[in-house]
Design an enzyme around this catalytic site. Structure first.
Site, short mmCIF file in Angstrom:
data_model
loop_
_atom_site.label_atom_id
_atom_site.label_comp_id
_atom_site.label_asym_id
_atom_site.label_seq_id
_atom_site.Cartn_x
_atom_site.Cartn_y
_atom_site.Cartn_z
N PRO A 1 -19.21 -45.32 2.63
CA PRO A 1 -18.41 -44.28 3.30
C PRO A 1 -19.13 -42.95 3.33
O PRO A 1 -19.64 -42.47 2.32
CB PRO A 1 -17.15 -44.23 2.44
CG PRO A 1 -17.00 -45.64 1.95
CD PRO A 1 -18.41 -46.11 1.70
N CYS A 2 -19.19 -42.36 4.54
CA CYS A 2 -20.11 -41.24 4.77
C CYS A 2 -19.44 -39.88 4.84
O CYS A 2 -20.09 -38.89 5.12
CB CYS A 2 -20.86 -41.48 6.08
SG CYS A 2 -19.76 -41.68 7.50
N GLN A 3 -18.13 -39.80 4.58
CA GLN A 3 -17.44 -38.52 4.75
C GLN A 3 -18.08 -37.36 3.98
O GLN A 3 -18.14 -36.24 4.49
CB GLN A 3 -15.96 -38.65 4.34
CG GLN A 3 -15.10 -39.35 5.36
CD GLN A 3 -15.21 -40.88 5.30
OE1 GLN A 3 -15.99 -41.41 4.51
NE2 GLN A 3 -14.45 -41.56 6.13
N ASN B 1 -25.88 -44.89 8.07
CA ASN B 1 -25.07 -43.76 7.61
C ASN B 1 -25.26 -42.57 8.54
O ASN B 1 -26.01 -42.66 9.52
CB ASN B 1 -25.43 -43.40 6.16
CG ASN B 1 -24.20 -43.08 5.33
OD1 ASN B 1 -23.48 -42.14 5.64
ND2 ASN B 1 -23.96 -43.85 4.28
#
Length: 375
Positions: free
Chosen positions: A100-102, A140
């Site tokens: 997850p790249c948030q 990503n």
């Protein structure tokens, strides 16, 4: 102008019986709805498992990935020994994933991100170290390469004696009808590896909005297709209906009459925010799909011609999912917020296809000729 329909025609069954030759077997960490897995499988990778902590991913993953297992697990609880038991003896083992790249997105301040939020990339590195796969791939956001966790990940691969290549690529250059820049990494312990070569390099070769979704049924805002429950457009307020009618393809809110302009855009801080409340252009790729891409006010997500935001199906097609990809069980209404999140977070399958080709090219020559698609 005659419209050419663009159709994604991938089959994950085509190479499902490659049992007599060495093949690449993949485990997909943070698999989401299965975009990366689908693209890998379409190019001959036998994807054997997808792992994700989000229960909403289970149906689309299992419904679209025949023999692959879905493991509803937090990767922090997964061991390298468990992964090693999933791979078949004699196969080339691939560990893939998009953590997850948030924390590293353009909306985040990477200088102030809590270290706990990048732990998933560290867990990816741990599982590489513990399971020692032959091949690794990661996708990503571009800003990740500016962060220390990415450098740590590269060092971990270096310690594992991997050949590594990485670069920021545009999904439009690989056949996705969407401008989506992503950091792609490929690594191999079997030989030199390279970032996948583009198949649709340059704007003249990009797949357009018109080619991708111009054939779909017309909708009004709030309407759902009788033939496809995913072809559903969010309801617009009266004000936003007026705004989209005043919007031009490729234009901005500056095209509107004064009475429609939002108060935030009249302030100095909002005068340069021209990327919201916009319509797409028919003859260009779509903008980057986000988890809120079904909302007209969340970006340039207005349909080029119809007075509505894009539907969930259109968003999925822009991500390069085939038109038949299932996100909800038959007869069940799509939860717009949930499915929008799954679509926006997905790796475009077309990018997964390109990664698979690059991984096959890194195999020893004898194995490559035997196990690659068509071999």
């Amino acid at each position: 102008m005659k419209m050419r329909k663009f159709k994604f025609s991938m089959s994950v069954e085509k190479y499902s019986n490659l049992t007599d030759v060495p093949c690449i077997e993949g485990v997909d960490l943070f698999c989401g709805a299965g975009g990366l897995s689908y693209g890998l499988a379409a190019q001959g990778v036998r994807v054997i498992a997808g792992i994700d902590v989000d229960p909403a991913c289970q149906y689309p993953y299992e419904a679209n990935h025949g023999g692959a297992k879905f493991l509803l697990r937090d990767v922090t609880s997964v061991s390298g020994e468990e992964l090693s038991k999933l791979w078949s003896p004699g196969s080339f083992r691939l560990l893939a994933g998009c953590a997850p790249c948030q924390p590293f997105s353009s909306y985040a301040n990477t200088a102030t991100v809590d270290k706990a939020k990048w732990r998933l990339l560290c867990e990816f590195a741990r599982l590489v170290d513990e399971s020692q796969p032959d091949l690794v791939t990661m996708e990503n956001v571009p800003r990740l390469q500016q962060a220390q966790p990415f450098n740590d990940f590269l060092r971990a691969l270096e310690r594992g004696k991997y050949h590594v290549a990485h670069a920021v690529v545009n999904a439009a250059d690989y056949g996705a009808p969407q401008q989506r820049k992503r950091l792609v990494l490929v690594a191999s312990r079997l030989g030199p590896v390279a970032v996948p070569e583009p198949t649709h390099k340059g704007s003249a070769n990009w797949v357009t909005v018109r080619q991708a979704v111009g054939h779909l049924q017309k909708l009004k805002d709030g309407q759902v297709s009788k033939d496809d429950p995913l072809h559903i457009a969010s309801v617009l307020s009266d004000l936003n209906r007026a705004r989209i009618r005043a919007s031009k393809p490729g234009g901005t809110w500056r095209d509107w009459p004064e009475k429609l302009v939002a108060a935030c855009h009249k302030r100095e801080s909002g005068k340069h925010s021209s990327g919201v409340y916009g319509r797409m252009e028919w003859d260009k790729p779509a903008p980057t799909m986000t988890t809120l891409c079904n909302g007209y006010g969340n970006g340039r997500f207005g349909h080029p011609e119809q007075h509505r935001g894009i539907s969930l199906r259109e968003a999925a097609i822009f991500q390069s999912f085939p038109e038949t990809y299932r996100f909800t069980p038959e007869g069940e209404a799509a939860v717009i917020k949930t499915v929008g999140r799954l679509i926006g977070n997905a790796v475009p399958p077309k990018l997964g296809e390109a990664v698979a080709r690059a991984l096959y090219a890194s195999l020893p020559s004898a194995a490559r000729s035997a196990s690659a698609p068509g071999g």
